[in-house]
Design an enzyme around this catalytic site. Structure first.
Site, mmCIF file in Angstrom:
data_model
loop_
_atom_site.group_PDB
_atom_site.id
_atom_site.type_symbol
_atom_site.label_atom_id
_atom_site.label_comp_id
_atom_site.label_asym_id
_atom_site.label_seq_id
_atom_site.Cartn_x
_atom_site.Cartn_y
_atom_site.Cartn_z
ATOM 1 N N SER A 85 0.844 -1.177 0.000
ATOM 2 C CA SER A 85 0.000 0.000 0.000
ATOM 3 C C SER A 85 0.886 1.236 0.000
ATOM 4 O O SER A 85 1.848 1.334 -0.760
ATOM 5 C CB SER A 85 -0.942 -0.030 1.214
ATOM 6 O OG SER A 85 -1.776 1.097 1.263
ATOM 7 N N TYR A 138 -4.586 8.452 -6.734
ATOM 8 C CA TYR A 138 -3.695 7.482 -6.093
ATOM 9 C C TYR A 138 -4.173 7.192 -4.677
ATOM 10 O O TYR A 138 -4.236 6.037 -4.255
ATOM 11 C CB TYR A 138 -2.270 8.026 -6.087
ATOM 12 C CG TYR A 138 -1.255 7.102 -5.472
ATOM 13 C CD1 TYR A 138 -0.991 5.853 -6.024
ATOM 14 C CD2 TYR A 138 -0.533 7.480 -4.335
ATOM 15 C CE1 TYR A 138 -0.046 5.012 -5.456
ATOM 16 C CE2 TYR A 138 0.408 6.646 -3.772
ATOM 17 C CZ TYR A 138 0.651 5.403 -4.335
ATOM 18 O OH TYR A 138 1.580 4.560 -3.768
ATOM 19 N N LYS A 167 -5.319 3.474 -3.157
ATOM 20 C CA LYS A 167 -4.670 2.858 -2.003
ATOM 21 C C LYS A 167 -5.625 2.749 -0.811
ATOM 22 O O LYS A 167 -5.533 1.777 -0.041
ATOM 23 C CB LYS A 167 -3.408 3.638 -1.621
ATOM 24 C CG LYS A 167 -2.288 3.511 -2.649
ATOM 25 C CD LYS A 167 -1.876 2.055 -2.866
ATOM 26 C CE LYS A 167 -0.659 1.938 -3.770
ATOM 27 N NZ LYS A 167 -0.247 0.521 -3.994
#
Length: 275
Positions: free
Chosen positions: A130, A144, A148
């Site tokens: 992660s 992004y 994640k």
């Protein structure tokens, strides 16, 4: 019996460092990448094979090749990923889809392809890479962040499902690292975005924030992150999350150790660009 690890994204960065580390410590390694290169010639027990997380046939082939070569797979490290950088409005929808195809759906497809093997063996471990961006939000990386955050939630939930079958799930959370190609790809993607000029001042301020973050704390190396991945694979615990670099620990501690009001006040003070 020698254990075997399959790692995605081994052409550089965390994946390459982890492949070398596991091999040096006596593991069989299935080092996968989108475009295979002979980067592990000094390690006889490393199998290099193609795996593109956006190509399910390539995932299936890589798993088959690994099992054929080493007999079984014990650990899967889902490392392949990249980050879009820029404001949401300037990012085309197909790029948003690709961000999730790589960072979320690709991980799911690798797990889907290897789960029957793990169930048959009544054992196995997934280590999903992660980011600090899976814990706290930052300006200019909303997509992004979203991918994640999704990976973190999926991994935590999956750990309950698979724990009942004797299969583990762990999350490794790195922050800034010196020498990966991650930033290069993010920069290349950013150059292709079309951002309205209204964001110019914001982007200049956000860029200054990121530069200050880089300079305020020393960045780790891929080898240091690989050590944390190796620890997660070998410590025999059911620990879910591993913070892999020192630079993000203050932000993670603030996110997880303070009230929502305290955390948001702290972040807005530091992450809102000044005009």
């Amino acid at each position: 019996m020698t254990r075997t690890v399959l790692i995605t994204g081994c052409s550089s960065g965390f994946g390459a460092a982890a492949a070398r580390l596991f091999a040096e410590r006596g593991w069989n390694v299935i080092a996968t990448m989108r475009t295979p290169v002979e980067a592990f010639g000094d390690y006889p027990d490393v199998l290099v094979t193609r795996l593109d997380v956006q190509d399910r046939d390539s995932i299936r082939f890589a798993v088959q090749q690994g099992v054929k070569r080493f007999g079984r797979i014990d650990v899967v490290v889902n490392n392949a990923g990249y980050g879009l950088f820029g404001v949401f409005e300037g990012t085309a929808r197909d790029k948003v889809q690709e961000q999730f195809d790589v960072n979320v759906f690709g991980v799911m497809d690798v797990i889907r392809e290897t789960l029957p093997h793990f169930r048959q063996n009544h054992s196995g471990l997934y280590i999903n890479i992660s980011s600090g961006a899976g814990v706290f939000g930052l300006p200019m990386i909303s997509l992004y962040n979203a991918s994640k955050f999704a990976l973190e939630g999926f991994s935590e939930s999956l750990s309950y499902e698979l724990g009942a079958l004797g299969i583990g799930v762990k999350i490794v959370e790195p922050g800034g690292v010196l020498e990966t190609r991650f930033g290069q790809r993010s920069g290349d993607e950013f150059s292709s975005t079309e951002t309205p000029q209204d964001y110019n001042d914001f982007m200049a301020g956000a860029g200054a924030i990121f530069e200050a973050l880089r300079q305020s704390r020393g960045l780790a190396t891929s080898e240091e992150v690989a050590e944390v991945i190796y620890q997660a694979a070998n410590d025999g615990t059911d620990q879910l999350r591993y913070v892999a670099t020192e630079d993000i620990k203050p932000l993670i501690e603030k996110r997880r150790g303070s009230s929502e009001c305290e955390y948001m006040a702290f972040m807005r003070e530091r992450m809102t660009p000044q005009h």
